[in-house]
Design a protein around this motif. Structure first.
Motif, PDB file in Angstrom:
ATOM      1  N   ALA A  67       3.656   4.408   6.464  1.00  0.00           N
ATOM      2  CA  ALA A  67       4.981   4.407   7.094  1.00  0.00           C
ATOM      3  C   ALA A  67       4.855   4.138   8.589  1.00  0.00           C
TER       4      ALA A  67
ATOM      5  N   ASP B  53       0.826  -1.205   0.000  1.00  0.00           N
ATOM      6  CA  ASP B  53       0.000   0.000   0.000  1.00  0.00           C
ATOM      7  C   ASP B  53       0.860   1.254   0.000  1.00  0.00           C
ATOM      8  N   ASN B  54       1.966   1.212   0.753  1.00  0.00           N
ATOM      9  CA  ASN B  54       2.878   2.359   0.798  1.00  0.00           C
ATOM     10  C   ASN B  54       3.498   2.599  -0.578  1.00  0.00           C
ATOM     11  N   TYR B  55       3.816   1.522  -1.278  1.00  0.00           N
ATOM     12  CA  TYR B  55       4.358   1.634  -2.630  1.00  0.00           C
ATOM     13  C   TYR B  55       3.307   2.204  -3.580  1.00  0.00           C
ATOM     14  N   LYS B  56       2.053   1.845  -3.339  1.00  0.00           N
ATOM     15  CA  LYS B  56       0.965   2.260  -4.222  1.00  0.00           C
ATOM     16  C   LYS B  56       0.497   3.683  -3.937  1.00  0.00           C
ATOM     17  N   GLU B  57       0.401   4.042  -2.662  1.00  0.00           N
ATOM     18  CA  GLU B  57      -0.219   5.308  -2.290  1.00  0.00           C
ATOM     19  C   GLU B  57       0.742   6.350  -1.724  1.00  0.00           C
ATOM     20  N   LYS B  58       1.850   5.924  -1.116  1.00  0.00           N
ATOM     21  CA  LYS B  58       2.832   6.840  -0.526  1.00  0.00           C
ATOM     22  C   LYS B  58       2.187   7.780   0.504  1.00  0.00           C
ATOM     23  N   LYS B  59       1.495   7.194   1.485  1.00  0.00           N
ATOM     24  CA  LYS B  59       0.881   7.986   2.542  1.00  0.00           C
ATOM     25  C   LYS B  59       1.651   7.808   3.844  1.00  0.00           C
TER      26      LYS B  59
END
Length: 312
Positions: free
Chosen positions: A35, A25-31
């Motif tokens: 993190a 999800d972090n790779y997809k959305e960077k929110k």
């Protein structure tokens, strides 16, 4: 011992699976929230691996327990990071910045955990080491509950804040009760016999429940269909133009946020996930935006915005 082994494998697999979904999800959305969740899960794994080693490797258990009574740097670091991540997550969901009081409490907590070993090694000194962490977990729950009560139009944020609040308050109390019983009735701190039961099953239940909440949110993002963006270059990147446009059409702050996401081609469900709103609330705002722009289809939005830019 076989049951404990299987139990540890279950926990590590649960944490690892949750971490992998959060990482995707972090790779997809960077929110920022991913993190925070990823760091929290990483330290869940680290803590359980250490406890697992104390349960199955006697030499390591003796070394770790001796170190804990002298300089509990490992356990203190794990608690400090977990506490930081929990309050960070609550702040992100409630759209709040870190307060000076929160950072002051965290610093005070770190100093407390490093200073308590200066007391004579006893059940009381160990109990005093753990006590502020359980109280801080309750404090996180109270903070989440206050933010839950303040939310008005953010249904998704209210949903997670309410559950975080209840989980942290209840977990903080039962973890404290279990710690108190084990430290004063099970552990041994004499000079001849040192035996510390490092696992707190209430903490495990807290982390398991946290993983299910994390998976509930993360899988929703991970399984969401990718959005096909029809415009080549998103025109919402210029904050000044967007602000002028919003002022011209008398958008509210929430309508401005949703309009910017509409320009990026986001669906109602994706907007709801990003802004922690219910799908019904998003549809209402989108309907109001359409009325103000005098349009009835999504593919007209970019044309209205481009025309405004050309005439500006």
């Amino acid at each position: 011992m076989i049951a404990i082994f299987i139990y540890n494998i279950f926990l590590i697999l649960l944490y690892a699976f949750s971490l992998s979904i959060v990482g995707l999800d972090n790779y997809k959305e960077k929110k920022p929230i991913f993190a925070a969740l990823g760091l929290l899960l990483t330290f869940f794994i680290l803590d359980n691996v250490i406890i697992y080693m104390t349960e199955f490797i006697n030499s390591f258990a003796h070394f770790y327990d001796q170190l804990f009574l002298v300089v509990p740097i490992i356990k203190a670091a794990i608690y400090l990071v977990n506490n930081y991540c929990c309050i960070w997550i609550v702040n992100i969901i409630s759209d709040q910045k870190f307060k000076k009081s929160q950072m002051t409490i965290l610093i005070g907590l770190a100093l407390w955990m490093l200073l308590t070993p200066m007391l004579p090694a006893s059940a009381l000194s160990v109990w005093l080491f753990y006590l502020p962490n359980q109280l801080f977990l309750i404090y996180i729950g109270i903070t989440a509950w206050r933010q839950f009560k303040r939310q008005t139009d953010n249904d998704t944020a209210r949903y997670y804040l309410q559950r975080i609040a209840l989980l942290c308050i209840i977990a903080g109390i039962i973890i404290l009760v279990e710690d108190t019983y084990v430290i004063f009735n099970v552990d041994q701190y004499s000079s001849l016999t040192l035996k510390i039961f490092n696992r707190n099953f209430s903490e495990d239940l807290f982390s398991i429940a946290a993983c299910f909440f994390i998976l509930q949110y993360s899988l929703k993002i991970f399984l969401a269909k990718p959005t096909v963006i029809e415009v080549a270059v998103p025109t919402s990147k210029n904050p000044k133009l967007l602000a002028n446009f919003s002022e011209h059409y008398q958008f509210t702050q929430r309508e401005t946020e949703i309009f910017e996401l509409l320009l990026s081609g986001k669906s109602n469900q994706e907007i709801a996930d990003v802004l922690f709103l219910s799908i019904g609330t998003v549809k209402t705002h989108v309907h109001n935006i359409f009325i103000k722009l005098d349009i009835n289809r999504r593919n007209q939005i970019d044309g209205v915005y481009q025309k405004f830019i050309e005439n500006s």
